[in-house]
Design an enzyme around this catalytic site. Structure first.
Site, short mmCIF file in Angstrom:
data_model
loop_
_atom_site.label_atom_id
_atom_site.label_comp_id
_atom_site.label_asym_id
_atom_site.label_seq_id
_atom_site.Cartn_x
_atom_site.Cartn_y
_atom_site.Cartn_z
N GLU A 141 58.76 55.51 -11.23
CA GLU A 141 57.63 54.52 -11.19
C GLU A 141 57.46 54.72 -9.63
O GLU A 141 57.41 53.78 -8.82
CB GLU A 141 58.62 53.09 -11.05
CG GLU A 141 59.20 53.01 -12.59
CD GLU A 141 60.34 52.09 -12.18
OE1 GLU A 141 61.18 51.30 -11.57
OE2 GLU A 141 60.18 51.54 -13.63
N GLU A 196 61.43 54.68 -22.78
CA GLU A 196 62.43 53.49 -22.52
C GLU A 196 61.88 52.22 -23.56
O GLU A 196 62.26 51.31 -22.74
CB GLU A 196 62.38 52.48 -21.06
CG GLU A 196 63.05 53.87 -20.26
CD GLU A 196 62.67 53.05 -18.38
OE1 GLU A 196 62.84 52.37 -18.66
OE2 GLU A 196 62.81 54.20 -17.86
C1 XIL Z 1 67.39 49.03 -16.24
C2 XIL Z 1 68.91 48.99 -16.92
O1 XIL Z 1 68.82 48.94 -18.00
C3 XIL Z 1 69.73 47.66 -16.02
O2 XIL Z 1 71.18 48.06 -16.89
C4 XIL Z 1 70.31 47.89 -14.68
O3 XIL Z 1 71.08 46.66 -13.82
C5 XIL Z 1 68.48 48.18 -13.61
O4 XIL Z 1 68.02 48.84 -14.30
N1 XIL Z 1 62.99 50.90 -15.97
C6 XIL Z 1 63.57 51.91 -15.48
C7 XIL Z 1 65.22 52.01 -15.92
O5 XIL Z 1 63.85 53.10 -14.92
O6 XIL Z 1 65.83 51.95 -15.08
C8 XIL Z 1 65.40 50.42 -15.37
O7 XIL Z 1 67.35 50.58 -15.93
C9 XIL Z 1 64.71 49.34 -16.53
C10 XIL Z 1 63.64 49.80 -15.75
#
Ligand code: XIL
Length: 377
Positions: free
Chosen positions: A161, A266
């Site tokens: 990001e 994701e």
């Molecule tokens: C999220 C997790 O799923 C949660 O458990 C945590 O509290 C916050 O992070 N983008 C990403 C991930 O790259 O690492 C994030 O994961 C969701 C958004």
């Protein structure tokens, strides 16, 4: 009593179930076998799953997936909470889980503006570090973590990001202190620690034109400097209608043209009412609870389940069309009960973004996804 409208809806639903079921009956019965010639299929796994506390979840992971990502276990704050103090206990179990099941193991992530402790950017007096001092700290972290799992973690999300939605570089402390070459440096350090590992740039909203163009520019710059970037992670935190199928298709094509691979890294599809105007996955966003934002506490209406199934099917059709570019599709969670969308951006909602329901049962979207696979040989 069933009125004409709900009657028609359930008839459509029955027809859809039948269509997906017939198609799925001719297809393999697990996600990993369905797409075995196309891409690996992964899930982000949590602490309970890593440590064997969630037997039902582990059974799904072991039977359905051939890749894992660590939902939180390898983030800087989990693994390196204090200066000089590393805690690899959970990360080691995560990697052992993947090795035991011969999975493609993903490392998520090395450099990000979230879930990184404040001390990382400061000296003992609390002043911001110099560029050289922060680069040295970055290199030490990356060498230690990537080095520990050399040859075991096959793919690292090196930078997560780094872009704003308009395609410019996010004003993180990494950028402010080091300058724009912090991204190239992170990739260099990761490559030096494990020359064989695949190295990924990972972000959300890459389907949107401005951000996609920012990513293309960034990748071209890295390539021009000879930085070994293997792939782009398109996070894929989606809704029922965003991004459009056309945007998804064009974005994968555009990255493919650069000669990098794409991981859908994701994936989840949010069916709940939008809590904000923007489409985002910025984890620091918080929106107040409100019953209208949480309409499906008693279960997901069939019509919405059906929309979700069609949406997933259409997306997998696109991923398959690009199976020469897309090397991995990873869901951000195993069952709906595990999803981060139950608590983000609004706390305590009942969300339905994945292929397995709260009882660990495959839902209609699961069969819709299977139905896209080529028939078993
Ligand atoms: C999220 C997790 O799923 C949660 O458990 C945590 O509290 C916050 O992070 N983008 C990403 C991930 O790259 O690492 C994030 O994961 C969701 C958004």
């Amino acid at each position: 009593m069933m009125n004409a409208r709900t009657g028609a809806r359930s008839a459509i639903m029955a027809a859809l179930i039948a269509t997906f079921a017939v198609a799925a009956a001719q297809s393999p019965t697990t996600l990993k076998s369905a797409f075995s010639g196309d891409f690996v299929i992964g899930a982000a796994i949590n602490k309970a799953q890593i440590t064997g506390q969630d037997e039902r979840g582990d059974a799904i992971i072991e039977s359905q997936f051939n890749s894992i990502s660590p939902e939180n276990a390898l983030k800087w704050q989990s693994i390196h909470p204090l200066p000089g103090k590393f805690d690899f206990s959970l990360a080691d179990q995560y990697v052992a889980f993947g090795e035991k099941h011969h999975m493609f193991i993903v490392g998520h992530n090395l450099i990000w503006h979230n879930q990184v402790p404040a001390w990382v950017f400061r000296d003992r007096k609390g002043n911001l570090l110099t560029r050289d001092a922060l680069l040295a700290r970055m290199r030490a972290h990356i060498s230690k973590v990537v080095g520990r799992y050399k040859g075991k973690i096959q793919s690292w999300d090196v930078v997560n990001e780094a872009l704003n939605d308009d395609g410019t570089l996010r004003q993180s402390l990494w950028l402010k202190i080091i300058g724009p070459d912090y991204i190239a440096k992170a990739f260099e350090y990761a490559h030096e620690a494990d020359p064989k590992a695949q190295l990924t740039y990972n972000d959300y909203n890459l389907e949107h034109r401005a951000k996609r163009n920012g990513a293309i520019k960034l990748i071209k710059e890295l390539q021009a400097e000879g930085i070994p970037i293997t792939s782009v992670g398109m996070q894929g935190h989606m809704s029922l209608n965003q991004p459009s199928l056309k945007e998804e298709d064009e974005t994968i094509t555009a990255f493919g043209k650069l000669g990098v691979k794409v991981a859908i890294s994701e994936l989840d599809i949010d069916v709940l009412p939008k809590a904000t105007q923007q489409q985002t996955a910025e984890i620091s966003l918080k929106v107040a609870q409100n019953a209208t934002l949480n309409p499906y506490t008693e279960g997901l209406p069939a019509a919405v389940q059906q929309q979700l199934a069609v949406r997933y099917r259409n997306l997998f059709d696109i991923f398959l069309k690009h199976s020469g570019i897309v090397t991995r599709v990873t869901f951000w969670g195993v069952t709906d009960a595990d999803s981060w969308l139950n608590n983000w951006p609004v706390k305590a909602r009942t969300s339905y973004p994945l292929l397995f329901d709260r009882n660990g049962q495959p839902n209609l979207a699961f069969y819709a996804v299977l139905s896209t696979a080529k028939p078993a040989k």
